[in-house]
Design a protein around this motif. Structure first.
Motif, short mmCIF file in Angstrom:
data_model
loop_
_atom_site.label_atom_id
_atom_site.label_comp_id
_atom_site.label_asym_id
_atom_site.label_seq_id
_atom_site.Cartn_x
_atom_site.Cartn_y
_atom_site.Cartn_z
N LYS A 63 0.82 -1.22 0.00
CA LYS A 63 0.00 0.00 0.00
C LYS A 63 0.85 1.26 0.00
N ARG A 64 2.04 1.15 -0.60
CA ARG A 64 2.89 2.33 -0.73
C ARG A 64 3.03 2.66 -2.23
N GLU A 65 4.17 3.19 -2.63
CA GLU A 65 4.34 3.54 -4.04
C GLU A 65 4.27 2.28 -4.91
N PRO A 66 3.77 2.41 -6.13
CA PRO A 66 3.65 1.23 -7.00
C PRO A 66 4.97 0.46 -7.18
N PHE A 67 6.10 1.17 -7.20
CA PHE A 67 7.37 0.45 -7.44
C PHE A 67 7.75 -0.47 -6.29
#
Ligand code: DQA
Length: 155
Positions: A112-116
């Motif tokens: 649930k953080r940045e897509p990378f």
């Protein structure tokens, strides 16, 4: 009565920037320092008859070397590859050498953080993955390995 089996050995590997825990983005990673996590893992290990070895490096090759050296002596591996989770095929390939349980741990919930951060090169070669539970993730991972390798409580 159960007796500790000092023959069980578990390696804990922490990847880059985890040496800065406590100072590094505490809102995401918490305020516990790495040396406190390692001390707690060793104490828990003693309760379960497991010798816990801890290793941190900011260098991909050093982590590969440490994984290779674990192949014959360790009963289990806990690894937080940190940023290398999302980039390192070299670490993934090294993990494939290990015929032992491997638990991937992330303090934060990488999903649930940045897509990378959502893709891990490690998760499909690990036995299991624990994310988003902060430092408890490490302790739960050790508990899981203790169960898998049949370590017995000394109390
Ligand atoms: C981390 C998550 C990674 O995306 C990040 O690069 C880290 C720490 C975690 O424990 O939440 O360094 O592995």
């Amino acid at each position: 009565m159960n007796t500790p089996n000092s023959g069980h050995q578990v390696l804990v590997i922490h990847g880059p920037n985890l040496n800065m825990l406590g100072l590094r983005e505490p809102g995401i990673y918490g305020s516990t320092r790495l040396d406190e996590i390692d001390a707690q893992l060793k104490a828990l290990g003693r309760q379960w008859g497991i010798t816990v070895h801890c290793f941190q490096s900011n260098h991909e090759g050093a982590i590969v070397d440490r994984i290779q050296s674990a192949a014959t002596i360790m009963g289990g591996l806990i690894i937080n590859p940190a940023a290398y989770t999302h980039t390192s095929i070299a670490i993934r390939d090294a993990l494939l050498l290990l015929p032992i349980p491997i638990i991937e741990v992330h303090l934060s919930n990488i999903h649930k953080r940045e897509p990378f951060r959502r893709h891990s090169f490690v998760s499909d070669v690990a036995t299991g993955q624990i994310v988003g539970l902060g430092v408890n993730g490490y302790y739960l991972a050790l508990r899981a390995i203790a169960d898998i390798i049949g370590a017995t409580a000394s109390t």
